[in-house]
Design an enzyme around this catalytic site. Structure first.
Site, PDB file in Angstrom:
ATOM      1  N   CYS A 413       0.827  -1.211   0.000  1.00  0.00           N
ATOM      2  CA  CYS A 413       0.000   0.000   0.000  1.00  0.00           C
ATOM      3  C   CYS A 413       0.861   1.260   0.000  1.00  0.00           C
ATOM      4  CB  CYS A 413      -0.943   0.014   1.188  1.00  0.00           C
ATOM      5  SG  CYS A 413      -2.159  -1.321   1.183  1.00  0.00           S
ATOM      6  N   ASN A 414       1.961   1.219  -0.730  1.00  0.00           N
ATOM      7  CA  ASN A 414       2.846   2.380  -0.832  1.00  0.00           C
ATOM      8  C   ASN A 414       3.425   2.413  -2.242  1.00  0.00           C
ATOM      9  OD1 ASN A 414       4.832   4.377  -0.621  1.00  0.00           O
ATOM     10  ND2 ASN A 414       5.334   3.832   1.488  1.00  0.00           N
TER      11      ASN A 414
END
Length: 784
Positions: A413-414
């Site tokens: 999630c980055n």
């Protein structure tokens, strides 16, 4: 250089000297985390593991206490309210700040906290001039997602590269009288959840003072949202040093339990700018159903906690803090321990070579794990085959599962950090999507290029054996034999480690004391028993003081005295101690009636407080005011009638005695000697009067005539007097005439009278605040 010979604890110690939390560390891990025996868990950045005692103590707590909805006012509801309030304070204490500086708003997690800021921030569209939403590209999806809301409002989003933040020239702090006061928000992570890189906490002040890019290029008022979710899992965060305006956290990242619970910490200087549109239950001071009329709750926590908070899980946080401190001692210790494991794993993995001499891993990090100041306990990498080609992360993950090794793979999630480290262009991300790859799937290579990586991360319960198991797994499954290590690189890392530990090791966080203006006053000797007393009115009537009682421990039995000392806080040793439950909440007779069966006695000649109860051996604790100087006595904070008081824990013997008698975990605490608590002023002309752990005033008085008039036939006068728990009992005069008194004189000592009415057995008793008439003088009392 042989890998097996170097994959040992001696090599670890050469790379980092801090490991564990004492000699019993292996035993504690065995006791608290027996369920992971045979498992190598290396995904603590996603969710750390909870100690078994946390859940056990939490279950015992909620099974033995009745916790009601905190929006009600029943005893069970008030217990919940007080416990939640205690948790809020412990959260702030954990980050070295106070309720005077920050408020705690409970949410369902870090993402919900970020969403709350996004929806409540006073954005201005471009034409006003507008606000800016700025964020570091190395940010979690939940931070970048704020852009979805701001774009619909016409607010400009400005992504900031880490290199821009570091390399742009610094500016002098800007004046506060800028013509533009447009509010801007800058968001950055204290620690990257991708690489574990720690960004300087000094950026907070740099942005707020507009001495750092992008704030220095744009006039207005700058607020900082510090995403601390990854950072606080293994590092101490001191909000005195970096007073960010908004700090979102998730508690399972710290404790492992409960999940689905987070908080937004809001600085007092930023609280007023947050605006709400929706209002849920418990957030309104008043509203009308038929008219668009709504007044929000004054307290910011109540204002933003829509509906009933997750109170049973919030209560679990108390046990989380207790377990964390009991096992590790401090977050500083956790940081040293986990960083050492990450550094050791990094050092060996980065030195590991195939039989042909080529590297085994491509590691994604800015530095070389020099210091816990700049690097967290996260290691991100991709494995390489003997030809230098990347092995897909899905393949690594599948084989790791066969070895019962738990890691995390993908982009975490980055996307910003993933693109930066893996060299993935924006166009390539779009092409990968067209090829069928979406976030979270198992497509690890597209046209031979990686779409993500492997991440291992450590928690406070991780062990050296976890590192060994992982490194041996890599060697066994992915390294062409013979396995070797690059000796020069390993030597450089060992040398760098020695330098780091001697010059960069950060000291443990010191909890500072915020209390100021301490008052130390010697007791004033005054024998009261038997004095004729009179009240100040046109009719001078004599009364007799028949009894003097002190209640050394709040809510416990009375101790009758004859000649006693007056102190700046009332009768000496009156309500100086109180009993708190396992969550640190004050216990009263409403919640625990058996408190009245405990009979304390004060023995001034021997300097002891005796604790006595039927069926229990008598124990004693010291009376001296410097009790906190004794080994094992800890300073803590509690609440009395809404006032926060600084207290001292009276040790294990008293705690064990009380717990055994009351049948639940509890402790005895005492108000700290140099702590001053002022009585709430009812009149603007009222001067400061200092209190012990009493509810409202220094003395309580009751009139026998009033009791005799209202006594029920089943209760004698003395029984009623004991239920009122008065300090002073008087006789003479008419019933309830004390309701109209304003002042009172006992001997040469003058008091001011305040009456309170209670719907109890009888109508009223009087609160007396000590005001001394000359020749007695004291900082605590004011001459009339």
């Amino acid at each position: 250089m042989d890998f097996q010979q170097l994959c040992n604890f001696t090599t670890f110690q050469e790379l980092w000297s801090h490991y564990g939390y004492g000699e019993n560390f292996p035993d504690v891990i065995e006791q608290e985390f027996s369920r992971i025996k045979g498992i190598t868990y290396l995904d603590h950045a996603a969710a750390t593991l909870f100690p078994e005692s946390l859940v056990r103590d939490h279950c015992r707590d909620i099974s033995s206490n009745v916790y009601g909805n905190p929006h009600s006012h029943s005893p069970s509801s008030m217990l919940t309210h007080d416990t939640i309030d205690r948790v809020r304070y412990r959260v702030l204490q954990h980050f070295n700040t106070t309720p005077e500086e920050y408020s705690v708003i409970f949410t369902s997690g870090c993402t919900a906290a970020l969403k709350l800021v996004a929806e409540s921030f006073p954005w201005r569209p471009e034409s006003d001039p507008g606000s800016l939403f700025c964020y570091l590209t190395d940010s979690h999806t939940s931070v970048v997602g704020i852009r979805g809301l701001t774009s619909s409002l016409g607010v400009t989003a400005l992504p900031v590269l880490p290199l821009q933040l570091e390399n742009k020239p610094r500016c002098e702090p800007k004046d506060e009288d800028d013509t533009s006061q447009s509010p801007h928000l800058f968001c950055y992570p204290a620690q990257s959840n991708f690489s574990g890189r720690k960004y300087p906490l000094s950026h907070v002040r740099g942005i707020q003072t507009r001495s750092l890019y992008p704030a220095c290029d744009h006039p207005g008022r700058w607020f900082v949202l510090l995403d601390a979710a990854s950072f606080v899992s293994c590092s101490p965060l001191n909000l005195r040093d970096c007073p960010a305006d908004f700090i979102p956290i998730s508690f399972y990242k710290i404790f492992g339990f409960p999940t689905g619970l987070g908080a937004l910490l809001v600085h007092k200087n930023a609280a007023g700018i947050l605006k709400k549109t929706y209002f849920g239950g418990g957030t309104a001071a008043a509203y009308l159903a038929k008219e668009d009329y709504y007044v929000q709750a004054e307290n910011i926590s109540e204002r933003f906690e829509d509906g009933t908070v997750n109170f049973l899980d919030i209560i679990a946080l108390n046990h989380g803090f207790e377990a964390l401190h009991r096992i590790t001692g401090s977050m500083h210790n956790i940081q040293q321990h986990t960083f050492g494991l990450a550094r050791y794993t990094y050092s060996l993995l980065s030195s590991l070579r195939h039989g042909n001499g080529k590297p085994v891993a491509q590691i994604y990090a800015e530095g070389q794990f020099e210091s816990p100041i700049t690097q967290g306990a996260i290691l991100n990498f991709n494995l390489l085959d003997p030809n230098g080609q990347i092995i897909g992360f899905s393949q690594v993950d599948r084989i790791a599962c066969l070895y019962n090794i738990h890691v995390r793979t993908g982009c975490f999630c980055n996307t910003g950090a993933c693109q930066y480290f893996l060299g993935i262009s924006d166009e390539q991300v779009k092409r990968n999507l067209q090829a069928g790859h979406v976030c979270g799937d198992s497509i690890d290579l597209v046209e031979g290029q990686p779409t993500g990586s492997v991440r291992v991360s450590f928690g406070y319960m991780s062990t050296f054996e976890d590192c060994q198991n992982f490194l041996q797994f890599v060697c066994e499954c992915f390294v062409e034999k013979p396995v070797t290590l690059d000796p020069e690189r390993l030597h450089e890392l060992k040398a760098a480690s020695a330098t780091s530990q001697s010059s960069k090791e950060i000291p443990p966080l010191k909890q500072t004391n915020r209390e100021e203006n301490k008052v130390a006053v010697k007791p004033i000797e005054a024998s009261l028993k038997g004095f004729v007393l009179r009240h100040l009115s046109s009719k001078e009537t004599a009364y007799t003081l028949t009894n003097i009682y002190i209640y050394p421990i709040k809510s416990c039995g009375a101790f009758e005295v004859h000649d006693w000392l007056l102190s700046p806080q009332g009768l000496q040793y009156d309500r100086c101690w109180m009993v708190v439950n396992g969550n640190g909440v004050c216990m009263s007779q409403k919640r625990e009636p058996r408190l009245c069966l405990i009979h304390p006695q004060v023995l001034i000649p021997s300097n002891r407080l005796l604790l006595q109860a039927s069926g229990m051996d008598t124990i004693s604790i010291p009376l001296e005011k410097d009790i906190q100087c004794h080994t094992g006595y800890q300073v803590c904070h509690n609440k009395v009638c809404g006032d926060r008081v600084e207290t001292v824990d009276c040790g294990e013997e008293a705690a064990s005695w009380l717990s055994a008698f009351l049948g639940q975990p509890c402790r005895l605490i005492r108000q700290k000697a140099d702590f001053t608590r002022e009585m709430k002023k009812k009149r603007s002309t009222a001067a400061s009067v200092f209190l012990s752990l009493v509810n409202e005033a220094q003395y309580l008085m009751i009139n026998r005539a009033s009791v005799d008039l209202e006594s029920h036939q089943h209760l004698d006068t003395q029984n009623v007097i004991s239920r009122f728990r008065a300090n002073l009992v008087i006789a003479g005069g008419e019933p309830f005439e004390e309701d109209n008194w304003s002042h009172l004189i006992i001997g040469s000592t003058q008091f001011t009278v305040r009456c309170s009415f209670f719907c109890c057995s009888f109508h009223c008793f009087c609160h007396l605040s000590g005001h001394l008439k000359c020749p007695f003088q004291s900082k605590a009392f004011i001459p009339r």
